[in-house]
Write a protein that holds these residues in place. Structure first.
Motif, PDB file in Angstrom:
ATOM      1  N   UNK A  15      37.650  57.370  40.160  1.00  0.00           N
ATOM      2  CA  UNK A  15      36.329  56.743  40.129  1.00  0.00           C
ATOM      3  C   UNK A  15      36.091  56.032  38.795  1.00  0.00           C
ATOM      4  N   UNK A  16      35.458  54.870  38.858  1.00  0.00           N
ATOM      5  CA  UNK A  16      35.120  54.104  37.656  1.00  0.00           C
ATOM      6  C   UNK A  16      33.679  53.609  37.764  1.00  0.00           C
ATOM      7  N   UNK A  17      33.050  53.442  36.618  1.00  0.00           N
ATOM      8  CA  UNK A  17      31.720  52.840  36.528  1.00  0.00           C
ATOM      9  C   UNK A  17      31.834  51.604  35.658  1.00  0.00           C
ATOM     10  N   UNK A  18      31.137  50.546  36.030  1.00  0.00           N
ATOM     11  CA  UNK A  18      31.206  49.312  35.268  1.00  0.00           C
ATOM     12  C   UNK A  18      29.908  48.530  35.436  1.00  0.00           C
ATOM     13  N   UNK A  19      29.667  47.610  34.505  1.00  0.00           N
ATOM     14  CA  UNK A  19      28.465  46.790  34.576  1.00  0.00           C
ATOM     15  C   UNK A  19      28.826  45.452  35.213  1.00  0.00           C
ATOM     16  N   UNK A  20      28.109  45.078  36.269  1.00  0.00           N
ATOM     17  CA  UNK A  20      28.312  43.808  36.953  1.00  0.00           C
ATOM     18  C   UNK A  20      27.969  42.672  35.984  1.00  0.00           C
ATOM     19  N   UNK A  21      28.864  41.728  35.808  1.00  0.00           N
ATOM     20  CA  UNK A  21      28.661  40.652  34.829  1.00  0.00           C
ATOM     21  C   UNK A  21      27.500  39.735  35.199  1.00  0.00           C
ATOM     22  N   UNK A  22      27.284  39.535  36.471  1.00  0.00           N
ATOM     23  CA  UNK A  22      26.207  38.630  36.892  1.00  0.00           C
ATOM     24  C   UNK A  22      24.839  39.300  36.885  1.00  0.00           C
ATOM     25  N   UNK A  23      24.735  40.458  37.502  1.00  0.00           N
ATOM     26  CA  UNK A  23      23.432  41.119  37.660  1.00  0.00           C
ATOM     27  C   UNK A  23      23.107  42.089  36.535  1.00  0.00           C
TER      28      UNK A  23
END
Length: 81
Positions: A15-23
């Motif tokens: 599992x990974x968490x990341x920040x969406x570049x657009x939103x």
């Protein structure tokens, strides 16, 4: 994968968490498989291991996270590759 190097494994599926570049929203998902591998001793690769890693798995980059004191003269080497 047919590799005899100690602890050689695909970390895909974790599992990974990341920040969406657009939103800019935080998203979660799974690491894509056959993209990132880890091992404890690539310096112990046999010629056959090197063939599998370079030609079958098409791994092109190695990142050695060991400190110089820990790594010493143990690599990272992958035969003549």
């Amino acid at each position: 994968y047919g590799v005899t190097i100690p602890n050689f494994r695909d970390i895909g599926g974790w599992p990974v968490n990341f920040q969406d570049r657009k939103t800019r929203l935080m998203r979660s998902g799974l690491m894509k498989q056959k993209m990132v591998f880890r091992t404890s001793g690539v310096s112990r690769a046999t010629e056959r291991d090197a063939q599998v890693i370079v030609h079958e798995l098409q791994i092109r980059s190695f990142i050695d996270l060991r400190t110089p004191d820990f790594a010493g003269y143990r690599g990272p080497f992958l035969t003549h590759y």
